[in-house]
Design a protein around this motif. Structure first.
Motif, short mmCIF file in Angstrom:
data_model
loop_
_atom_site.label_atom_id
_atom_site.label_comp_id
_atom_site.label_asym_id
_atom_site.label_seq_id
_atom_site.Cartn_x
_atom_site.Cartn_y
_atom_site.Cartn_z
N ASP A 93 0.83 -1.21 0.00
CA ASP A 93 0.00 0.00 0.00
C ASP A 93 0.86 1.26 0.00
O ASP A 93 0.54 2.25 -0.65
CB ASP A 93 -0.92 0.00 1.22
CG ASP A 93 -1.97 -1.10 1.14
OD1 ASP A 93 -2.21 -1.61 0.02
OD2 ASP A 93 -2.51 -1.47 2.19
N ALA A 94 1.98 1.20 0.74
CA ALA A 94 2.83 2.38 0.85
C ALA A 94 3.48 2.73 -0.47
O ALA A 94 3.71 3.89 -0.78
CB ALA A 94 3.91 2.14 1.92
N THR A 95 3.80 1.74 -1.26
CA THR A 95 4.42 2.02 -2.56
C THR A 95 3.39 2.43 -3.60
O THR A 95 3.75 2.85 -4.70
CB THR A 95 5.18 0.79 -3.09
OG1 THR A 95 4.25 -0.28 -3.23
CG2 THR A 95 6.29 0.39 -2.16
N GLY A 96 2.11 2.25 -3.30
CA GLY A 96 1.09 2.66 -4.24
C GLY A 96 0.85 1.69 -5.38
O GLY A 96 0.22 2.06 -6.37
N THR A 97 1.32 0.46 -5.28
CA THR A 97 1.11 -0.52 -6.33
C THR A 97 -0.37 -0.85 -6.46
O THR A 97 -1.02 -1.18 -5.47
CB THR A 97 1.90 -1.81 -6.05
OG1 THR A 97 3.29 -1.48 -5.96
CG2 THR A 97 1.69 -2.83 -7.15
N THR A 98 -0.91 -0.77 -7.65
CA THR A 98 -2.31 -1.11 -7.90
C THR A 98 -2.39 -2.29 -8.87
O THR A 98 -1.52 -2.48 -9.71
CB THR A 98 -3.08 0.08 -8.49
OG1 THR A 98 -2.46 0.47 -9.73
CG2 THR A 98 -3.06 1.26 -7.54
N ILE A 99 -3.46 -3.06 -8.72
CA ILE A 99 -3.70 -4.21 -9.60
C ILE A 99 -4.91 -3.88 -10.46
O ILE A 99 -6.01 -3.67 -9.95
CB ILE A 99 -3.96 -5.50 -8.80
CG1 ILE A 99 -2.89 -5.72 -7.74
CG2 ILE A 99 -4.06 -6.69 -9.75
CD1 ILE A 99 -1.50 -5.95 -8.28
N ASP A 100 -4.71 -3.83 -11.78
CA ASP A 100 -5.76 -3.45 -12.71
C ASP A 100 -6.29 -4.70 -13.41
O ASP A 100 -5.53 -5.45 -14.03
CB ASP A 100 -5.20 -2.47 -13.74
CG ASP A 100 -6.25 -2.03 -14.75
OD1 ASP A 100 -7.44 -2.29 -14.52
OD2 ASP A 100 -5.86 -1.42 -15.77
N THR A 101 -7.60 -4.95 -13.31
CA THR A 101 -8.21 -6.12 -13.94
C THR A 101 -9.14 -5.74 -15.09
O THR A 101 -9.99 -6.53 -15.50
CB THR A 101 -8.99 -6.95 -12.91
OG1 THR A 101 -10.03 -6.12 -12.34
CG2 THR A 101 -8.08 -7.45 -11.80
N THR A 102 -8.97 -4.52 -15.62
CA THR A 102 -9.85 -4.05 -16.69
C THR A 102 -9.84 -5.01 -17.88
O THR A 102 -10.88 -5.24 -18.52
CB THR A 102 -9.42 -2.65 -17.16
OG1 THR A 102 -9.45 -1.75 -16.04
CG2 THR A 102 -10.34 -2.13 -18.25
N ASP A 103 -8.67 -5.58 -18.19
CA ASP A 103 -8.53 -6.45 -19.35
C ASP A 103 -8.61 -7.93 -18.99
O ASP A 103 -8.18 -8.79 -19.76
CB ASP A 103 -7.20 -6.17 -20.06
CG ASP A 103 -7.16 -4.77 -20.66
OD1 ASP A 103 -8.22 -4.31 -21.12
OD2 ASP A 103 -6.08 -4.16 -20.65
N LEU A 104 -9.16 -8.24 -17.81
CA LEU A 104 -9.32 -9.63 -17.38
C LEU A 104 -10.80 -10.00 -17.44
O LEU A 104 -11.61 -9.49 -16.67
CB LEU A 104 -8.79 -9.81 -15.96
CG LEU A 104 -8.77 -11.25 -15.43
CD1 LEU A 104 -7.80 -12.11 -16.25
CD2 LEU A 104 -8.38 -11.28 -13.96
N ASP A 105 -11.17 -10.85 -18.38
CA ASP A 105 -12.57 -11.27 -18.53
C ASP A 105 -12.92 -12.35 -17.53
O ASP A 105 -12.09 -13.24 -17.22
CB ASP A 105 -12.81 -11.79 -19.95
CG ASP A 105 -12.67 -10.72 -21.01
OD1 ASP A 105 -12.97 -9.56 -20.71
OD2 ASP A 105 -12.25 -11.05 -22.14
N VAL A 106 -14.14 -12.31 -17.02
CA VAL A 106 -14.66 -13.34 -16.12
C VAL A 106 -15.82 -14.02 -16.84
O VAL A 106 -16.87 -13.40 -17.06
CB VAL A 106 -15.12 -12.72 -14.78
CG1 VAL A 106 -15.67 -13.81 -13.87
CG2 VAL A 106 -13.97 -11.98 -14.11
N PHE A 107 -15.62 -15.26 -17.23
CA PHE A 107 -16.61 -15.93 -18.08
C PHE A 107 -18.00 -15.99 -17.46
O PHE A 107 -19.00 -15.79 -18.14
CB PHE A 107 -16.13 -17.35 -18.41
CG PHE A 107 -15.10 -17.41 -19.50
CD1 PHE A 107 -14.83 -16.31 -20.30
CD2 PHE A 107 -14.39 -18.57 -19.74
CE1 PHE A 107 -13.89 -16.37 -21.31
CE2 PHE A 107 -13.44 -18.65 -20.74
CZ PHE A 107 -13.19 -17.54 -21.52
#
Length: 380
Positions: free
Chosen positions: A113-127
């Motif tokens: 959290d302190a480093t500000g790393t984010t996980i983006d799932t915009t391009d991850l489809d959920v069937f």
């Protein structure tokens, strides 16, 4: 307080290291050094939570931004649970956690959290979020490895089967079929189902009338609409097509199936000249596990599709205590016990359903299966 302090220290150290390496990496167009580790973590997630691609889809890849602050996940997963697992796997291997690999989990989370790393799932489809209910409108719908008529045959879906449809590609639709398999079916083999109580099933092939296929195969779901005075039943399929069926060829499975019913279902195929077909599920061709699946399915029990999956069902029993209906397991093969030494199966060497024996003195003794027997499983 201690966790926050550790996180701040890790963040500062990580920022210094990142500043020294970013410009050189950008000039070379190399991926962030943590990207490989993130993808290894994601691949490990697959082995733990989606190890069998026949029944759960998981194809995820990550890219890490040059500054290490952004991880993007691409691809597709079967359901939201696998999406959550993939995100968690990416977080575990994000640049912040690499800066403090030995921190307790809570401290590592704070460091990320302190480093500000984010996980983006915009391009991850959920069937499962795009799933549609469809039904098969052809007599047999081959289910293939890839959206290509020349790719391997995984299994088959019969007329009126309910399938779950996902993505489409070049005239093909990825689906889950009733036996649990995931694969590709030609899109023009599918149609919208009607509503109904499809709690009956054909126990034998029928010659159908009306607008449907000429032959409707054993194992097809249907709804009994009425009984006629001449000993037939009017049934309707999920496609909306109705036909008359000899009463003895359609059954409503018992709430408590019997082993005798399973043996009757299996023995039906002995008189049909059914050939052996890898991936087959009908009298046009059937493989060993498809044969077992149909015998149980028509009795009201839905097993997994493949022999190694079926081998995990039920409880193990001694070979000296075999009863009819027990599953007999061999390397890459499966059969149904008729009790004692006799068994019934769809055999490649016999080119179809047949009976054999473990008794060396019997005419139909099968030495190879006798010697390669692994275990027996009892379901009923």
């Amino acid at each position: 307080m201690q966790t926050a302090g550790v996180a701040a220290t890790v963040a500062n150290l990580g920022g210094v290291a990142a500043a020294k390496s970013d410009s050189a990496r950008q000039e070379s167009n190399d991926p962030h050094p943590q990207q490989t580790l993130v993808n290894v973590s994601i691949d490990r997630c697959e082995t733990e939570y989606a190890p069998d691609p026949r029944v759960a889809y998981y194809d995820v890849e990550a890219t890490v931004s040059d500054d290490g602050d952004h991880v993007s996940l691409h691809g597709a997963v079967q359901n939201s649970y696998l999406e959550e697992r993939a995100v968690a796997a990416a977080r575990r291997a994000s640049p912040a956690s690499d800066s403090a690999p030995n921190l307790p989990e809570q401290a590592a989370d704070a460091a990320r959290d302190a480093t500000g790393t984010t996980i983006d799932t915009t391009d991850l489809d959920v069937f499962d979020e795009i799933a549609e209910v469809r039904t098969v409108q052809t007599a047999i719908a081959p289910v293939r490895d890839d959206p290509d008529g020349d790719s391997g045959l995984l299994t088959e879906a019969v007329y009126g089967a309910q399938v779950t449809a996902f993505e489409r590609e070049s005239g093909w639709t990825r689906v889950r079929v009733p036996d649990g398999y995931l694969g590709w079916i030609r899109t023009d083999s599918l149609t919208d189902p009607i509503d109904g109580e499809f709690d009956a099933i054909l126990r034998e092939d029928i010659d159908a009338s009306g607008d449907g296929p000429e032959t409707v195969y054993a194992g097809t779901d249907c709804e009994v609409v009425s009984d006629t005075e001449d000993g037939t039943r009017v049934v309707t399929f999920r496609t909306g097509i109705s036909t008359e069926v000899p009463a003895e060829k359609v059954v409503k499975p018992d709430s408590v199936p019997t082993t005798g019913t399973i043996i009757e279902n299996a023995e039906y195929y002995l008189g049909t000249d059914t050939p052996y077909l890898w991936g087959g599920m009908t009298t046009e061709g059937i493989d060993c596990s498809g044969f077992v699946w149909m015998a149980y399915r028509i009795a009201g029990i839905t097993l997994p599709r493949d022999s190694d999956q079926q081998q995990k069902i039920g409880k193990q029993v001694d070979r000296d205590d075999l009863r009819e209906g027990d599953l007999l397991c061999f390397p890459g093969h499966i059969a149904i016990s008729l009790g004692g030494d006799e068994f019934i199966h769809s055999s490649g060497s016999a080119d179809g359903p047949t009976t054999n024996s473990f008794d060396p003195n019997a005419d139909d003794y099968y030495e190879y299966l006798d010697e390669s027997f692994q275990e027996a499983r009892r379901i009923l």
